[in-house]
Design a protein around this motif. Structure first.
Motif, PDB file in Angstrom:
ATOM      1  N   LEU A  25     -18.877  -0.738 -48.409  1.00  0.00           N
ATOM      2  CA  LEU A  25     -17.799  -0.806 -47.404  1.00  0.00           C
ATOM      3  C   LEU A  25     -17.676   0.487 -46.599  1.00  0.00           C
ATOM      4  N   ARG A  27     -19.218   1.675 -44.154  1.00  0.00           N
ATOM      5  CA  ARG A  27     -19.290   1.548 -42.683  1.00  0.00           C
ATOM      6  C   ARG A  27     -17.954   1.127 -42.072  1.00  0.00           C
ATOM      7  N   PHE A  28     -17.131   0.425 -42.845  1.00  0.00           N
ATOM      8  CA  PHE A  28     -15.844  -0.012 -42.309  1.00  0.00           C
ATOM      9  C   PHE A  28     -14.790   1.091 -42.403  1.00  0.00           C
ATOM     10  N   ARG A 139     -13.596  -7.508 -34.215  1.00  0.00           N
ATOM     11  CA  ARG A 139     -14.847  -8.023 -34.796  1.00  0.00           C
ATOM     12  C   ARG A 139     -16.032  -7.500 -33.980  1.00  0.00           C
ATOM     13  N   CYS A 142     -16.518  -3.871 -35.066  1.00  0.00           N
ATOM     14  CA  CYS A 142     -17.189  -3.738 -36.376  1.00  0.00           C
ATOM     15  C   CYS A 142     -18.673  -4.040 -36.239  1.00  0.00           C
TER      16      CYS A 142
ATOM     17  N   VAL B 141     -10.924  -8.151 -42.671  1.00  0.00           N
ATOM     18  CA  VAL B 141     -11.618  -9.440 -42.785  1.00  0.00           C
ATOM     19  C   VAL B 141     -13.134  -9.254 -42.699  1.00  0.00           C
ATOM     20  N   CYS B 142     -13.587  -8.466 -41.746  1.00  0.00           N
ATOM     21  CA  CYS B 142     -15.034  -8.236 -41.613  1.00  0.00           C
ATOM     22  C   CYS B 142     -15.583  -7.579 -42.878  1.00  0.00           C
ATOM     23  N   ALA B 143     -14.823  -6.631 -43.435  1.00  0.00           N
ATOM     24  CA  ALA B 143     -15.253  -5.969 -44.664  1.00  0.00           C
ATOM     25  C   ALA B 143     -15.287  -6.964 -45.823  1.00  0.00           C
ATOM     26  N   GLU B 145     -15.549 -10.257 -45.718  1.00  0.00           N
ATOM     27  CA  GLU B 145     -16.616 -11.247 -45.531  1.00  0.00           C
ATOM     28  C   GLU B 145     -17.991 -10.651 -45.839  1.00  0.00           C
ATOM     29  N   SER B 146     -18.145  -9.356 -45.586  1.00  0.00           N
ATOM     30  CA  SER B 146     -19.443  -8.726 -45.870  1.00  0.00           C
ATOM     31  C   SER B 146     -19.735  -8.735 -47.372  1.00  0.00           C
TER      32      SER B 146
END
Lengths: 267, 267
Positions: A25, A27-28, A139, A142, B141-143, B145-146
């Motif tokens: 995680l 990168r987030f 989105r 990201c 959410v993107c994190a 879902e990854s």
């Protein structure tokens, strides 16, 4: 660039260690605003892929209440920069995307099938369009960051809503919510990770608490301002208090009335 | 699960092929709402990491105008489900997060340093809080879902704003913007990728166009509704036209007045 590990990024955000590490995680966590860009191009096909990511974000009831206007013409970019706080990253970004809260498309579509879309007047649909636009944009951000592209949001797109609408040819039922600058970071980009509130002041269990604490965050923010030579900013509470005192609205004080004219938040 | 390739996801979104393929972006294209979950737990330390991702999203002027209340108590979950459209995924989600537009924290902080935060009354700061919350949520959410976690946003958190505020103990200057269900997808989760408008109706160059076309999207949406046995939904324009006709507000018609009482959008 900007490859802080999970632990490094966490330390910069919170001045503390996490209870567990999730390296995938990282990168987030290591988002930052990037305001200076390298000449490396972002091909149009990649922008299309990023727009595809944006359109893949959730959208309330699949209504898709947002659009994007990309502005690449240098003279038009200059005008937007002047209207949006004179920020050089608007001039220099490889791509500039204006995110639009959009009731126009659905009103047109509804009209063609005999519906009058009268509900769009409600504040609910003003918020929904802004939320849809923000989910889509983040989105995209990201996705872009996962490829090493830097970004900077431009809230100042709301500083001169009427002039921005004119420049972008926006019809009634639309407005520019925020801009987004995209570009690979310049080698010398100053783009630090900023401290945030500790999770105990943001994430609550079951009930919003009656006591909040600001000291830890203020202290870490002060150290950050010092490191960035941001003179006059003593701590987050003082800096942010000034920002919301009603005397620093940079044109946005007109939004309620202006938006009502454009069909937003009338009831 | 949900491992469509870039090309497969693009085909499902657009019924077309992209001009170029970016396989590393596939994960951002293959979002869908997931409403049934496996029993696999999501440890609290992982939720903390995801909250860290959310807090790493951009926030306007670093004001951080949002919070999260997580609701895990089954009886309280049941009440939220009843208040928010009787949606079973609220009852069954492994974690339920209520995202809060939050003027309270900054008002408290400003007050302690002698600022009155009078500007928060402006519509600008209502929008800013909603946008901040949405940017934070979508990064989370993107994190999630990854890592294979499924999500479902709950806009119906706005159906009964007063009761939700009471349940979550929300102070003046805050409201529940949307909920977010998190859980690993059940093996038999029905979670299709939905079609979206073609990019020519969403992404505009320099100027918003005077002509939009709905036929391609309506046709693809109709095929999708048929495939999902969504009876009565003829096409997107008719379905969405009804959704915005003002007769399907599910309680949200009160938002303008209710929000003004809570300090949002007063001027």
């Amino acid at each position: 660039m900007f490859e802080e590990s999970f632990l490094q990024a966490w330390e910069l955000r919170y001045g503390a260690q996490p209870s567990a590490e999730y390296p995938e995680l990282a990168r987030f966590l290591n988002h930052r605003s990037v305001r200076t860009y390298s000449p490396k191009p972002i091909p149009e096909s990649l922008v299309a892929a990023l727009i595809g990511c944006a359109q893949s974000a959730a959208t309330s009831s699949n209504l898709q209440l947002w659009s994007v206007v990309s502005v690449q013409d240098p003279e038009r970019r200059e005008k937007i920069a002047e209207l949006a706080g004179d920020q050089d990253q608007i001039r220099n970004a490889t791509w500039f995307l204006a995110f639009i809260a959009d009731h126009h498309r659905i009103r047109e579509a509804a009209g063609l099938v005999g519906e009058d879309a009268a509900g769009l007047d409600y504040t609910e649909f003003e918020l929904m369009a802004c939320i849809d636009a923000a989910l889509a944009a983040e989105r995209l951000v990201c996705a872009a960051e996962s490829l090493g592209i830097g970004i900077c949001y431009i809230g100042a797109l709301r500083n001169n809503p009427d002039a921005i609408s004119g420049l972008l040819g926006l019809p009634e039922g639309t407005f520019g919510v925020f801009g987004l600058c995209l570009g690979y970071p310049a080698e010398d980009a100053n783009a630090p990770i900023k401290p945030r509130f500790g999770q105990s002041e943001v994430w609550f269990r079951e009930i919003y608490p009656s006591d909040l604490s600001f000291e830890d965050h203020d202290r870490r923010a002060s150290a950050f301002y010092d490191s960035q030579k941001m003179k006059g900013d003593v701590n987050w509470s003082m800096r942010s208090g000034r920002r919301v005192d009603g005397n620093h609205m940079t044109g946005r004080e007109v939004l309620k009335e202006w938006l009502a004219k454009k069909g937003f938040g009338r009831r």
